[in-house]
Enzyme design. Structure first.
Site, short mmCIF file in Angstrom:
data_model
loop_
_atom_site.label_atom_id
_atom_site.label_comp_id
_atom_site.label_asym_id
_atom_site.label_seq_id
_atom_site.Cartn_x
_atom_site.Cartn_y
_atom_site.Cartn_z
N SER A 153 -30.21 69.19 120.12
CA SER A 153 -29.96 68.04 119.25
C SER A 153 -30.28 66.75 119.99
O SER A 153 -30.14 66.67 121.22
CB SER A 153 -28.47 68.05 118.88
OG SER A 153 -28.10 66.82 118.31
N TYR A 188 -19.06 68.65 121.27
CA TYR A 188 -20.19 69.31 120.61
C TYR A 188 -21.47 69.04 121.39
O TYR A 188 -22.23 69.97 121.72
CB TYR A 188 -20.33 68.81 119.16
CG TYR A 188 -21.68 69.13 118.55
CD1 TYR A 188 -22.02 70.44 118.22
CD2 TYR A 188 -22.62 68.12 118.32
CE1 TYR A 188 -23.27 70.74 117.69
CE2 TYR A 188 -23.87 68.41 117.79
CZ TYR A 188 -24.19 69.71 117.47
OH TYR A 188 -25.43 70.00 116.95
N LYS A 199 -24.28 71.54 123.67
CA LYS A 199 -25.76 71.58 123.62
C LYS A 199 -26.35 71.35 125.00
O LYS A 199 -27.29 72.05 125.42
CB LYS A 199 -26.28 70.53 122.63
CG LYS A 199 -25.93 70.80 121.18
CD LYS A 199 -26.62 72.05 120.67
CE LYS A 199 -26.19 72.44 119.28
NZ LYS A 199 -26.59 73.79 118.89
P1 NAD Z 1 -24.98 75.47 109.79
O1 NAD Z 1 -23.52 75.42 110.08
O2 NAD Z 1 -25.42 75.34 108.38
O3 NAD Z 1 -25.61 76.80 110.40
C1 NAD Z 1 -25.09 77.45 111.54
C2 NAD Z 1 -24.90 78.92 111.19
O4 NAD Z 1 -24.41 79.62 112.32
C3 NAD Z 1 -23.89 79.13 110.06
O5 NAD Z 1 -24.45 79.99 109.09
C4 NAD Z 1 -22.68 79.78 110.74
O6 NAD Z 1 -22.00 80.66 109.88
C5 NAD Z 1 -23.36 80.48 111.90
N1 NAD Z 1 -22.51 80.68 113.09
C6 NAD Z 1 -21.74 79.78 113.75
N2 NAD Z 1 -21.15 80.35 114.80
C7 NAD Z 1 -21.55 81.65 114.83
C8 NAD Z 1 -21.27 82.75 115.67
N3 NAD Z 1 -20.45 82.64 116.72
N4 NAD Z 1 -21.86 83.94 115.41
C9 NAD Z 1 -22.69 84.09 114.36
N5 NAD Z 1 -22.98 83.08 113.51
C10 NAD Z 1 -22.41 81.88 113.74
O7 NAD Z 1 -25.68 74.35 110.69
P2 NAD Z 1 -27.18 73.83 110.70
O8 NAD Z 1 -27.17 72.41 110.26
O9 NAD Z 1 -28.07 74.80 110.03
O10 NAD Z 1 -27.44 73.82 112.26
C11 NAD Z 1 -28.08 74.90 112.93
C12 NAD Z 1 -28.12 74.60 114.40
O11 NAD Z 1 -28.80 73.36 114.62
C13 NAD Z 1 -26.75 74.44 115.05
O12 NAD Z 1 -26.79 75.02 116.33
C14 NAD Z 1 -26.58 72.94 115.14
O13 NAD Z 1 -25.73 72.58 116.19
C15 NAD Z 1 -28.02 72.48 115.39
N6 NAD Z 1 -28.25 71.10 114.98
C16 NAD Z 1 -27.97 70.71 113.70
C17 NAD Z 1 -28.16 69.38 113.32
C18 NAD Z 1 -27.83 68.91 111.93
O14 NAD Z 1 -27.68 67.70 111.73
N7 NAD Z 1 -27.72 69.79 110.94
C19 NAD Z 1 -28.67 68.44 114.25
C20 NAD Z 1 -28.97 68.89 115.53
C21 NAD Z 1 -28.76 70.23 115.89
N1 UFG Z 2 -23.05 57.02 107.75
C1 UFG Z 2 -22.38 56.16 106.90
N2 UFG Z 2 -21.50 56.71 106.02
C2 UFG Z 2 -21.24 58.03 105.95
C3 UFG Z 2 -21.93 58.91 106.83
C4 UFG Z 2 -22.82 58.36 107.73
O1 UFG Z 2 -22.58 54.95 106.94
O2 UFG Z 2 -20.39 58.45 105.13
C5 UFG Z 2 -24.04 56.45 108.69
C6 UFG Z 2 -23.68 56.66 110.15
O3 UFG Z 2 -22.83 55.64 110.62
C7 UFG Z 2 -25.09 56.65 110.80
C8 UFG Z 2 -25.99 57.27 109.72
O4 UFG Z 2 -25.27 57.12 108.49
O5 UFG Z 2 -25.51 55.33 111.02
C9 UFG Z 2 -26.26 58.75 109.95
O6 UFG Z 2 -25.02 59.44 110.12
P1 UFG Z 2 -24.92 61.04 110.08
O7 UFG Z 2 -23.48 61.37 110.23
O8 UFG Z 2 -25.66 61.56 108.92
O9 UFG Z 2 -25.75 61.47 111.37
P2 UFG Z 2 -25.54 61.10 112.91
O10 UFG Z 2 -26.79 60.43 113.36
O11 UFG Z 2 -24.27 60.42 113.16
O12 UFG Z 2 -25.39 62.56 113.54
C10 UFG Z 2 -26.37 63.58 113.37
C11 UFG Z 2 -25.69 64.95 113.39
C12 UFG Z 2 -25.08 65.19 114.74
C13 UFG Z 2 -26.11 65.02 115.82
C14 UFG Z 2 -26.75 63.65 115.69
C15 UFG Z 2 -27.88 63.48 116.67
O13 UFG Z 2 -24.68 65.01 112.41
O14 UFG Z 2 -24.61 66.52 114.81
O15 UFG Z 2 -27.30 63.50 114.37
O16 UFG Z 2 -28.80 64.49 116.48
F1 UFG Z 2 -25.51 65.12 117.01
#
Ligand code: NAD
Ligand code: UFG
Length: 354
Positions: free
Chosen positions: A133, A157, A161
């Site tokens: 991330s 979190y 990572k």
């Molecule tokens: P998500 O929660 O939709 O998907 C994660 C999946 O992993 C889920 O289906 C959950 O049930 C499964 N899971 C969690 N722990 C597990 C375990 N111990 N064993 C088996 N399955 C397990 O999240 P996502 O948004 O699809 O994110 C996927 C990956 O990308 C995550 O590792 C997350 O940290 C990373 N990531 C997500 C974002 C974002 O904004 N969505 C940003 C950066 C990184």
């Molecule tokens: N925001 C609002 N109102 C809301 C939600 C978000 O104003 O209700 C704003 C936040 O302050 C930020 C922007 O919208 O300025 C984006 O916020 P998000 O929560 O959508 O995303 P972030 O950038 O805070 O975080 C995301 C993922 C994290 C990851 C990070 C960096 O949720 O898991 O990107 O990759 F760590």
């Protein structure tokens, strides 16, 4: 570059494949001709996502309801379904929850990955594409962010990572020291802000409870589930005072995983590859709201409130390394992102059925 007939001989284990990014990546891997097998404990997802992946692609998806931290189960799966490479999404991802329950996050994400790696090693599968991330850059000193920026975690979190990245790099380094015949190879993909949904409107992001993230919050206001958007901070040093992020369409992100798998299979093993996955363009919160209103024809009531603790003013990628080395770049713009997010939300107002 792998051609489709060769891809059909490659089997990919997708951990967390029922989740938001995982399900979209399953679609793109299947469309590219790969065989896949999914392991997910459904702690943050529903099996319906896998059924819909099957419907979109017309392919069957072998699915194991299992925890990556269950060593015996992971061994059984890897023995009964030999794979060539693992795309590792499984993990918990809520920043706020990680501050309240750090042990849960270290146990699930870090210990889970250690056990997965042990079983991969035992099965002689030493190729992994890992979901990292942009959070590993902490509060960047400047933007755009390149992969060589200093790394820093600002919450548990993010630290999971960072730790996992380091653990995976150590595996590669150890095999290099040993001059191992079949060494570990790792691709670290640092996602910026994934949004949007598959163009079919049948798979998308299905957050539990009130969303933390901007895009699902906006779509839930639009569908009438939430009253108004609270904009966290109107006094950042940005063009309109609201936070700027690099939103990337989840289908573009999913396609980057296909490129990363193909590239890793074509490369000399024993290396670490690290790529930012973003568009390179930052949008402010107000710009995203305006784009949604213009594209979807729905007004989003907003109120500017105080800053959210831990948020940074601006965060966007320099994605040129992924373009040069993977031949990947994001193709979808903010209009596609808001339209596709809305199509998913409006057709599935309650998310996936149980
Ligand atoms: P998500 O929660 O939709 O998907 C994660 C999946 O992993 C889920 O289906 C959950 O049930 C499964 N899971 C969690 N722990 C597990 C375990 N111990 N064993 C088996 N399955 C397990 O999240 P996502 O948004 O699809 O994110 C996927 C990956 O990308 C995550 O590792 C997350 O940290 C990373 N990531 C997500 C974002 C974002 O904004 N969505 C940003 C950066 C990184
Ligand atoms: N925001 C609002 N109102 C809301 C939600 C978000 O104003 O209700 C704003 C936040 O302050 C930020 C922007 O919208 O300025 C984006 O916020 P998000 O929560 O959508 O995303 P972030 O950038 O805070 O975080 C995301 C993922 C994290 C990851 C990070 C960096 O949720 O898991 O990107 O990759 F760590």
């Amino acid at each position: 570059m792998l051609i489709k007939s060769e891809a059909s001989k490659v089997r990919v284990l997708v951990t967390g494949g029922a989740g938001y990014i995982g399900s979209h990546t399953c679609v793109e891997l299947l469309n590219a001709g790969f065989e896949i097998v999914v392991v997910d404990n459904l702690s943050n997802s529903k099996i319906e996502a896998i059924r819909r992946v099957e419907r979109i692609t017309g392919r069957q998806v072998p699915f194991f309801l299992a925890d990556i931290g269950d060593q015996a189960e992971m061994r059984r799966i890897l023995e009964s379904f030999p794979v060539d490479i693992v795309v590792h999404f499984a993990g918990l991802k809520a920043v706020g929850e990680s501050c309240e329950k750090p042990l849960l996050y270290y146990q699930n994400n870090v210990t889970g990955t250690l056990i997965l790696c042990e079983e991969m090693d035992r099965a002689e599968v030493r190729k992994m594409v890992f979901s990292s991330s942009a959070t590993v850059y902490g509060d960047p000193h400047t933007v755009p962010i390149t992969e060589d920026f200093p790394l820093q975690a600002t919450n548990p979190y993010g630290r999971t990572k960072l730790f996992i990245e380091e653990i995976l790099k150590d595996l590669v380094a150890a095999d290099r020291l040993k001059q191992a015949d079949e060494p570990w190879t790792v691709t670290l993909l640092r996602y910026f802000n994934p949004v949007g949904a598959h163009q079919s409107g049948t798979i998308g992001e299905d957050p539990n409870g009130v969303p933390n993230n901007l895009m699902p919050y906006i779509t839930q206001v639009a569908v009438g589930k939430l009253a108004k958007l609270r904009i966290f901070g109107g006094d950042y040093p940005t063009r309109d005072g609201t936070g700027v992020r690099d939103y990337i369409h989840v289908v573009d992100l999913a396609r980057a995983h296909v490129k990363a798998v193909e590239a890793q299979l074509d490369q000399e093993p024993g290396q670490v590859f690290t790529y930012n996955l973003g568009t390179g363009t930052g949008y402010s919160v107000l710009e995203v709201v305006r784009a949604f209103e213009a594209q979807c024809g729905i007004t989003i009531p907003c109120e500017i409130v105080g800053r959210r603790p831990g948020d940074v003013a601006e965060c966007y990628a320099d994605p040129s390394l992924a373009r040069q080395e993977l031949g990947w770049q994001a193709e979808k713009g903010i209009g596609d992102m808001v339209r596709d997010a809305w199509r998913w939300q409006s057709r599935n107002p309650e998310g996936y059925p149980d």
